[in-house]
Design an enzyme around this catalytic site. Structure first.
Site, PDB file in Angstrom:
ATOM      1  N   ASP A 223       0.820  -1.204   0.000  1.00 50.58           N
ATOM      2  CA  ASP A 223       0.000   0.000   0.000  1.00 50.58           C
ATOM      3  C   ASP A 223       0.861   1.264   0.000  1.00 50.58           C
ATOM      4  O   ASP A 223       1.945   1.293   0.582  1.00 50.58           O
ATOM      5  CB  ASP A 223      -0.887  -0.031   1.256  1.00 50.58           C
ATOM      6  CG  ASP A 223      -1.787   1.174   1.376  1.00 50.58           C
ATOM      7  OD1 ASP A 223      -2.778   1.243   0.646  1.00 50.58           O
ATOM      8  OD2 ASP A 223      -1.488   2.057   2.215  1.00 50.58           O
ATOM      9  N   GLU A 249       1.131  -0.211  -5.067  1.00 51.24           N
ATOM     10  CA  GLU A 249       0.113   0.798  -5.376  1.00 51.24           C
ATOM     11  C   GLU A 249       0.773   2.179  -5.411  1.00 51.24           C
ATOM     12  O   GLU A 249       1.008   2.785  -4.364  1.00 51.24           O
ATOM     13  CB  GLU A 249      -1.000   0.780  -4.316  1.00 51.24           C
ATOM     14  CG  GLU A 249      -2.082   1.802  -4.593  1.00 51.24           C
ATOM     15  CD  GLU A 249      -2.599   2.490  -3.336  1.00 51.24           C
ATOM     16  OE1 GLU A 249      -3.723   3.015  -3.370  1.00 51.24           O
ATOM     17  OE2 GLU A 249      -1.872   2.514  -2.323  1.00 51.24           O
TER      18      GLU A 249
END
Length: 552
Positions: A223, A249
């Site tokens: 993330d 991401e």
């Protein structure tokens, strides 16, 4: 409050890249890496995002049980991997938590590595991971190294201030043992971990090993990678799970970089590919997402997955929406920071599921909002054709909308979205059959390798399919579309509204005489048939709307 602090609007224009066509074939090695070392597990994954933003409210403390119970269905639907939610305990409450959109158990403001959270208990997590892995669905955990709830009381991880463990303890990019990791601070940095600090690095390394060894992890989704070095992710993977799958991401537009940074004037493709090179992981194709949001359908060719260079395509992880960008069932529709308009959703899934890259399907689109039939059919087309992350793709001009031909290992596909293309032979040589015609002709897919002519919808029905938990009824027969009598490649009948009758509609070449039977198959062992339909084979000549039946 939004989970991501947006510095600039995400509307930077996509810059098409002009690379010479790369004719190299990059086969994956035994560890699931590309020839360049990127961990994409061979590029044949189809990933399900196994949650949405509001499941901690719509299914509090029960979501892991939902995943366990649905594991056979997830496998039968064609998914090879599942992106799991953050496994760490999160009982945070941000200022706007009362409106249900952020900050309350989702895992993105976790406070320790305890697995008893709002998705369920530690035991439930292990049980769900075991069920998914046993069904042949790889478990990929969401990992949040950048930020945690520093002030939450009674947590099991307490990191002191003033020792460089937090970003606001040190200068960004400073040299020395307490220097900060490169990348952006999360909000102001007070809750932002400095992953460059040796103690933090080892803490996460050991936790990744724990997830692999004790919770069935076969990969990780990292993330907010704009907040820490790609090289650190590569080091974690080498230390903890070098053969595992990984994806980062990086949601950051060129305009968000400072004027002195080369990425300020780069394309989305260049920015995310640079992170993939440094992290040696696949990367979410925000270049494609940006074009879906801001361009025309014909502009979708400018995603990372459409790049002429195979080394770029094989790193792309394509998606339509996720828990951040899209809507979620439940309070206030979830986050929906950058949701794709519904008018484009079906075309977008047709695109990502027939073209290169590694596609991710959002849970709510699959299991909440009625797109499951289309998505299953598209996944079947992809698998039958042998389309993978590195497959070759050619875009064709001179037509409205988007027209592309994709070279799978078994078949060539021709895709036409919102297009006036009349015949696939206008753009590709071969004998084509129409595999899909949906939305009044706005979504059309042709493929080679099947009998000539058009395709028609044929209704299959199996009566008296009495099953036990974990079993389903399938149709298997004497054509490639029906698995060539291979139980592992049979087609699941998904309509059980009249149980124990099982029904399904398949798109098949017209005027074919087929033989087939009903089977009951155990989802955890696709090659194991628990019961064959007795007696002679069922026979049908395919025609539009015809129904063919078998009975146990």
């Amino acid at each position: 409050m939004n989970r991501y602090l947006r510095i600039a609007c995400l509307t930077a224009a996509m810059v098409p890249l002009a690379y010479p066509l790369d004719s190299l074939v990059h086969a994956a090695d035994a560890g699931g890496k590309t020839a360049a070392g990127v961990r994409n597990h061979g590029g044949d994954e189809i990933i399900l995002q196994g949650f949405h933003w509001n499941v901690v409210r719509t299914a509090p403390s029960h979501w892991y049980n939902t995943l366990k119970d649905k594991a056979p269905t997830i496998a039968a639907d064609g998914f090879t991997s599942i992106w799991m939610p953050v496994p760490w305990r999160d009982f945070s409450s941000w200022s706007d938590a009362s409106n249900g959109t952020s900050g309350g158990g989702e895992g993105y403001f976790w406070h320790d590595f305890n697995k008893n959270g709002r998705y369920g208990s530690d035991a439930q997590l292990k049980s769900a991971a075991n069920a998914l892995n046993n069904a042949g669905v790889k478990v990929v955990y969401d990992i949040v190294p950048n930020h945690m709830n520093r002030s939450y009381p009674n947590k099991e991880i307490n990191l002191p201030a003033g020792q460089g463990l937090w970003r606001n303890d040190c200068a960004d990019n400073a040299n020395g043992p307490n220097g900060c990791d490169d990348g952006d601070r999360f909000i102001g940095g007070d809750a932002d971990l400095n992953t460059a600090h040796a103690q933090n690095y080892l803490m996460f390394r050991d936790e990744l090993k724990n997830l692999k060894n004790n919770y069935g992890a076969q990969g990780f989704r990292f993330d907010f990678v704009r907040g820490y070095a790609g090289e650190r992710v590569d080091a974690w993977m080498k230390d903890a799970h070098d053969s595992g799958y990984c994806v980062g991401e990086l949601w950051k537009s060129p305009g968000e970089y400072p004027p002195s940074d080369w990425r300020r004037n780069a394309s989305w493709q260049e920015i995310i590919k640079d992170w993939s090179d440094r992290g040696q992981c696949s990367v979410f194709d925000f270049a494609l997402k940006e074009r879906m949001q801001n361009g025309s359908i014909s502009d979708w060719r400018n995603g990372l997955n459409g790049n002429p260079d195979v080394r770029w395509r094989e790193t792309a992880v394509t998606f339509v929406d996720n828990h951040d960008t899209g809507y979620s069932p439940g309070p206030n529709g979830g986050q929906h920071h950058w949701a794709l308009p519904d008018s484009l959703r079906k075309q977008a899934y047709a695109y990502i599921l027939t073209t290169p890259g590694t596609p991710v399907v959002y849970w709510s689109d699959m299991y909440d909002w009625g797109l499951d039939g289309l998505i299953r059919q598209l996944m079947q087309i992809r698998k039958t054709a042998g389309v993978k992350a590195a497959s070759a793709i050619t875009f064709h001009s001179g037509f409205s909308g988007l027209v592309a031909s994709i070279s799978g290992s078994s078949q060539t596909l021709v895709l036409a979205l919102n297009s006036n293309l009349a015949n696939p032979n206008q753009v590709a040589a071969g004998s084509f059959t129409q595999a899909l015609n949906s939305d009044n002709g706005q979504i059309r897919v042709w493929r080679t390798g099947s009998a000539g002519g058009t395709t028609v919808a044929v209704n299959f029905r199996c009566d008296n399919g009495v099953t036990q938990w974990g079993d389903s009824v399938y149709a298997v027969g004497n054509s490639a579309d029906l698995g060539n009598w291979s139980a592992a490649n049979a087609v699941r009948l998904t309509d059980t509204t009249a149980y124990p009758t099982w029904k399904g509609t398949l798109q098949l070449p017209a005027n074919q005489t087929l033989e087939w039977k009903c089977i009951i198959r155990n989802e955890a062992n696709p090659s194991q048939v628990k019961q064959w339909q007795p007696g002679a084979n069922n026979r049908v000549t395919t025609a539009a709307g015809v129904t063919t039946s078998g009975r146990f």
